[in-house]
Write an enzyme that holds these catalytic residues in place. Structure first.
Site, PDB file in Angstrom:
ATOM      1  N   GLU A 187      56.275  24.735  51.228  1.00  0.00           N
ATOM      2  CA  GLU A 187      56.955  26.030  50.441  1.00  0.00           C
ATOM      3  C   GLU A 187      57.731  26.010  49.490  1.00  0.00           C
ATOM      4  OE1 GLU A 187      55.579  29.685  53.225  1.00  0.00           O
ATOM      5  OE2 GLU A 187      57.512  28.819  53.666  1.00  0.00           O
ATOM      6  N   SER A 238      54.158  32.490  47.812  1.00  0.00           N
ATOM      7  CA  SER A 238      53.398  33.602  46.928  1.00  0.00           C
ATOM      8  C   SER A 238      51.606  33.793  46.732  1.00  0.00           C
ATOM      9  CB  SER A 238      54.063  34.318  45.267  1.00  0.00           C
ATOM     10  OG  SER A 238      55.239  33.894  45.440  1.00  0.00           O
ATOM     11  N   ASN A 288      53.277  35.319  58.274  1.00  0.00           N
ATOM     12  CA  ASN A 288      54.675  35.199  58.896  1.00  0.00           C
ATOM     13  C   ASN A 288      54.973  36.500  58.217  1.00  0.00           C
ATOM     14  OD1 ASN A 288      57.171  35.125  59.302  1.00  0.00           O
ATOM     15  ND2 ASN A 288      58.050  33.807  57.630  1.00  0.00           N
ATOM     16  N   HIS A 302      61.850  27.261  58.061  1.00  0.00           N
ATOM     17  CA  HIS A 302      61.741  28.007  57.135  1.00  0.00           C
ATOM     18  C   HIS A 302      62.757  28.489  56.282  1.00  0.00           C
ATOM     19  CE1 HIS A 302      60.312  31.631  54.491  1.00  0.00           C
ATOM     20  NE2 HIS A 302      59.342  31.412  54.537  1.00  0.00           N
ATOM     21  N   LYS A 356      57.364  38.448  58.870  1.00  0.00           N
ATOM     22  CA  LYS A 356      59.399  38.407  58.628  1.00  0.00           C
ATOM     23  C   LYS A 356      60.152  39.264  59.347  1.00  0.00           C
ATOM     24  CE  LYS A 356      58.580  35.418  54.655  1.00  0.00           C
ATOM     25  NZ  LYS A 356      58.956  34.962  52.700  1.00  0.00           N
ATOM     26  N   GLY A 400      58.373  34.390  47.557  1.00  0.00           N
ATOM     27  CA  GLY A 400      58.530  35.962  47.046  1.00  0.00           C
ATOM     28  C   GLY A 400      59.551  36.399  45.647  1.00  0.00           C
ATOM     29  N   GLU A 423      64.393  30.731  54.619  1.00  0.00           N
ATOM     30  CA  GLU A 423      65.181  31.624  54.230  1.00  0.00           C
ATOM     31  C   GLU A 423      66.007  31.397  55.966  1.00  0.00           C
ATOM     32  OE1 GLU A 423      61.743  34.591  52.375  1.00  0.00           O
ATOM     33  OE2 GLU A 423      61.939  34.711  55.141  1.00  0.00           O
TER      34      GLU A 423
END
Length: 357
Positions: free
Chosen positions: A267, A313, A95, A179, A97, A273, A181
């Site tokens: 996730e 991560s 991904n 996701h 992003k 991150g 985010e």
């Protein structure tokens, strides 16, 4: 900060089934017995299984044989061929992003094109929308293209959105939905995400369906509750809340129609991150629980063959240990996917799973 397994936290816990049998990389779906005196029977079983599974993607299988000599070696080699053809592959998605420029992406694509990747891994990358066409036209066919999001229905007067039909038109095979985010920054809720996934699947765009808990939810023992609620939205298991008059419309727009085209990505939000990675045991625990949820709420067959991958991560240093866990079927990679050689290392972590087997 030390993170404790979900099983040691307060709150309701799912019952984890212990009846499923495992063998190495693949979860057992059928077992073929062989002795030197039953060669014909062995090949009859193989032929029968191939005929049965030709119309669908089969479960992970294991062939067990007893015997000796050339006949045995030939059967072992044939069994390996069957397993390769019949089994679900390891899955690794990158991904990207909101990162990259035309030049940096050209360099990344060049690195990926020259990388040596293990054969039994499905590899997907997800560039920013504006670079999808560039990547599609220059990336090896060995790697498929995913979008990072899609609209809930057909295109039209929806400023800033991208329709499933447009994604397919430029060669996308997959889309990432749910996701964290999109959930926690953009504000998409479970039902909206579930509708987007259902529409994508009806249009034959495969879905990487993301689930995962925030740090406070893990610390208060809600990891399983959160993940299961997010799974319900993807699976369309909210029928009791729907008025009968709208039931047909709900089924059409909200229910996963083909689980063969779905990969679940667990996730944990606190690991995305941040440099903090769930331990292999923490990840495995949630993967087993999610698979058990699928078994109870969809079917045992779907639970067996659905790939559940880990994200948060993941990098070239920790992927091998994570890959050894039985129910980690691959990875969804963020930052490390922007580095071609490191992403290749993560893809090739499937070898650690083979060794562990």
């Amino acid at each position: 900060m030390a993170f404790v397994p979900a099983s040691q936290l307060s709150g309701p816990k799912p019952a984890i089934s212990s009846s499923t049998q495992f063998s190495g990389l693949r979860r057992s779906c059928f077992k073929l017995e062989h002795s030197p005196s039953s060669t014909q029977s062995f090949f009859h079983q193989i032929d029968s299984h191939l005929r049965f599974s030709s119309a669908r993607r089969s479960c992970r299988g294991v062939v067990s044989m007893a015997g000796s000599g050339k006949e045995e070696r030939d059967l072992v080699d044939f069994g390996k061929m069957i397993l390769l053809a019949q089994s679900d592959y390891f899955f690794v998605g990158g991904n990207w992003k909101c990162n990259g420029t035309k030049d940096s992406i050209s360099k990344l694509v060049s690195d990926l094109n020259s990388a040596k990747l293990e054969a039994d891994v499905d590899v997907v990358v997800s560039p920013p929308f504006v670079y999808i066409d560039q990547v599609k036209n220059s990336l090896t066919d060995r790697i498929e293209i995913s979008a990072q999001n899609s609209w809930v229905g057909k295109g039209g007067a929806f400023t800033g959105e991208i329709s499933v039909e447009q994604l397919k038109d430029i060669g996308c095979k997959w889309v990432i939905l749910g996701h964290s985010e999109r959930r926690h920054v953009i504000g998409e809720d479970d039902q909206f995400i579930g509708k987007k996934a259902a529409y994508a699947l009806t249009q034959n765009l495969k879905v990487i369906a993301c689930i995962g808990e925030k740090l406070d939810e893990r610390e208060t023992g809600k990891t399983f509750d959160v993940c299961f609620q997010q799974m319900k939205a993807f699976a369309g298991r909210l029928l009791l809340l729907i008025d009968v008059s709208s039931l047909v419309d709900y089924i059409v727009t909200n229910m996963v129609v083909n689980w063969d085209d779905v990969v679940i990505a667990y996730e944990p939000v606190w690991a995305i991150g941040t440099g903090k990675v769930a331990t292999p045991q923490q990840a495995q625990e949630v993967h087993v629980a999610v698979r058990d949820w699928i078994k109870k709420n969809v079917s045992a067959e779907v639970a067996s063959k659905t790939r559940i991958i880990y994200g948060g991560s993941v990098n070239g240093s920790n992927c091998a240990e994570l890959a050894k866990e039985e129910d980690i079927d691959g990875f969804l990679v963020g930052g490390a996917s922007l580095k071609g050689p490191e992403f290749a290392t993560i893809v090739n972590a499937v070898t650690s799973k083979k060794v562990a087997a």
